[in-house]
Design a protein around this motif. Structure first.
Motif: not given
Length: 633
Positions: A319-335
């Motif tokens: 749940e922690e991972l889902v809450a922290s990465e529920h919305c990513l910006k294009v260019g952020d992180c590996l994904c």
């Protein structure tokens, strides 16, 4: 080079067989020729013996003629003897007739011929007396003895040649026996024995004895065949040795391809079902997770305007991972970087620097893969597969995941298009409702508004007579508006009776007859392909609108609705009412009342729409749908 080619050609089996046969043929022909030559010589010797014996008889006849003093006949007999000697000495190959070509016989014949010409012939011609005739007889006896000696010599030569003839015949018999034995031996050595070895080798190979090899004893065709057999045995032995491994490999490949096809088929069939976005993505990822045995997964959709990646579904994540990465910006992180680059990525989290350790790594995932979701060259998002152990993807698996991403992208795009289509359909239907209200109720309300203003003016001026005239008009207008609203509501609530256009039209006409008391009939000749539901609804609405106009304006006593449905479709609604002047209606800008609604509905199904009317002649509404514009149900 030419010498080696000659040697090679002599080593061929066909050359050996042909050479042996030709040798036997030459020997046989030689023996036969020798036999024929000896037979021919024997025939010539026999004829020579006959002619020589006739020469003795001719000599005896000449002696008798001279003794009988028949000189004229004796001279003729001399000529006959001359001819016989000449014929024996010259010979005749066609009879055949010739003396054997031995020196003794030729010398003896030459002595006989010389004695005839030098002694006996002159004595025969000069014999005139009995004494001379007696002397000639003595000479003739000596001459006959010489001829007998020649006959004996010829007979001895014939006996010798007969011996040689029999010898040659015996030699032919011997050659036939030897040739037959030789040919049998050659055929056995050159053909039968190699064929037997080859057959035995094939029999052993049939019994799966792939160690069998044939001895290559020659360079002919059978030698080449034996060499080819050995090569085949080597290849079969190698193939059979690796057959089990090859079968296992092929079976594994086939099973993998079957699983791959099953995944594609199940995913495609699932994505075609009408369902919400979350259920669509969740069911899709369940199948992929089960196929690749993944420990976690997510699906994110791209909001291109804001550059956001929203998580739609997730599996196996905290749940922690889902809450922290529920919305990513294009260019952020590996994904987000993979989305920005528009490529698929497979990240080995173990190689990431500990100082820049990501949350996915801290969650215990060893491999995180990112695969794009796209449709029609448009990027729609991506989906992840998380593995707690190191996982590498083959080129075939990457191609499969890319194809699955395309399938999901098409499904998402279809969802968006379906939502837009429903939105457009609702918007168009609302426009028709608003137009119907405007073209019917708005005019009635405008009329009521004028009447109310007139009523207010009459009341203020205390013209109560006008009030009495205005109130009934207001009541009639209110009733008409109520009826229009009710009719519009009923029309817009109409539905097809189980996709049965004829049944729905018949129900609408029954309601029209009950409400108005006007006779109405439906004439239908239906033999064409079924219409889609949307087109059937538009046709029903057009007929309802035409009936509404007849009820309000036509003052008709009979209405006829006719359908002609073959390859083309034609619909006519006719009444025998008061009709109207079309040009006058157009000038008064009243054509939009009912007619405009029907025309617009006809345009929605690509049909042509016409209205024919004349004062006192009734009204006919015609709709025509060409076969090119018909859609399949």
């Amino acid at each position: 080079m030419r010498f080696h080619q000659m040697i090679s050609s002599w080593q061929k089996l066909s050359t050996k067989i042909v050479g042996a046969l030709l040798g036997m043929l030459i020997l046989a022909l030689s023996a036969i020729a020798c036999t024929l030559y000896l037979s021919w010589q024997l025939e010539g010797s026999s004829a020579a013996i006959n002619e020589t014996g006739r020469l003795r008889m001719q000599t005896y006849q000449l002696t008798l003629l001279l003794a009988g003093d028949a000189r004229g006949t004796a001279q003729q007999q001399v000529a006959v003897i001359d001819d016989s000697l000449e014929r024996i000495g010259r010979g005749d190959p066609q009879r055949p007739l010739f003396l054997p070509p031995t020196p003794t016989i030729k010398q003896e014949f030459a002595r006989i011929k010389d004695g005839w010409h030098s002694e006996l012939r002159p004595a025969a011609l000069a014999s005139n007396t009995s004494t001379q005739a007696h002397a000639f007889e003595l000479q003739a006896a000596a001459f006959v003895n010489q001829v007998n000696q020649l006959v004996r010599l010829i007979e001895q030569d014939s006996e010798q040649r007969t011996f040689w003839l029999r010898g040659s015949q015996l030699m032919l018999v011997g050659m036939a026996i030897v040739g037959t034995v030789t040919m049998i031996y050659l055929m056995f050595m050159l053909i039968i024995e190699p064929v037997t070895r080859l057959r035995m080798g094939m029999q052993r190979m049939k019994e799966r004895d792939f160690s069998v090899r044939l001895a290559v004893e020659s360079n002919d065709e059978f030698g080449q065949l034996a060499s080819g057999f050995n090569q085949m045995a080597d290849r079969l032995q190698a193939l059979y040795g690796n057959l089990e491994e090859g079968v296992r490999s092929k079976t594994a490949t086939l099973e993998y391809r079957n699983r791959e096809l099953a995944l594609l088929y199940e995913s495609s069939a699932f994505l075609q079902r009408p369902q919400p976005l979350e259920a669509l993505c969740g069911g899709f990822m369940e199948r992929i997770v089960a196929y690749f045995d993944a420990d976690g997964s997510t699906v994110r959709v791209l909001d291109l305007d804001r550059g956001n990646l929203h998580m739609v579904v997730h599996h196996g994540l905290s749940e922690e991972l889902v809450a922290s990465e529920h919305c990513l910006k294009v260019g952020d992180c590996l994904c987000g970087t993979a989305v920005e680059q528009k490529v698929a990525k497979v990240h080995d989290m173990r190689r990431i620097d500990k100082a820049h350790e990501l949350r996915c790594h801290r969650e215990g995932f060893a491999t995180v893969s990112v695969f794009q979701i796209h449709a029609h060259e448009q990027q729609l998002g991506f989906f992840n597969l998380h593995f707690r152990h190191a996982r590498a993807f083959s080129a075939r698996e990457l191609a499969l995941l890319e194809t699955l991403g395309q399938l999901l992208g098409v499904a998402l795009e279809n969802l968006r298009l379906a939502a837009r289509e429903r939105e457009m359909a609702i918007s168009e239907e609302r426009n028709l409702v608003a137009q119907g209200l405007h073209d019917s109720i708005a005019q009635s309300l405008n009329f009521l508004n004028l009447q109310v203003q007139m009523l207010d003016d009459s009341v203020r001026k205390e013209r109560y007579g006008e009030v009495e005239a205005i109130v009934p008009a207001l009541q009639a207008g209110i009733k008409e508006s109520y009826d229009d609203v009710r009719e519009l509501l009923l029309n817009f609530r109409s539905r097809l009776m189980e996709d049965d256009l004829i049944g729905s039209l018949r129900a609408a006409l029954d309601k029209f007859r009950r409400q108005t008391g006007i006779a109405a009939e439906l004439l239908a000749d239906v033999d064409g392909a079924p219409f889609p539901r949307e087109q059937q609804l538009q046709l029903l609405f057009i007929v309802q609108e035409a009936l509404s106009n007849i009820r309000k304006h036509a003052q008709a006593t009979h209405v006829e609705v006719r359908l002609a449905d073959d390859q083309d479709f034609a619909l006519t609604v006719s009444d025998n009412g008061v009709g109207f002047d079309m040009a006058e209606v157009l000038e008064r800008a009243e054509s939009h009342v009912g007619i405009h609604i029907m025309r617009e509905r006809a345009q929605r199904i690509a049909a042509t729409f016409e209205v024919h009317a004349q004062p006192g002649g009734g009204t006919t509404v015609e709709l025509h749908l060409a076969r090119e514009q018909r859609r399949a149900a």
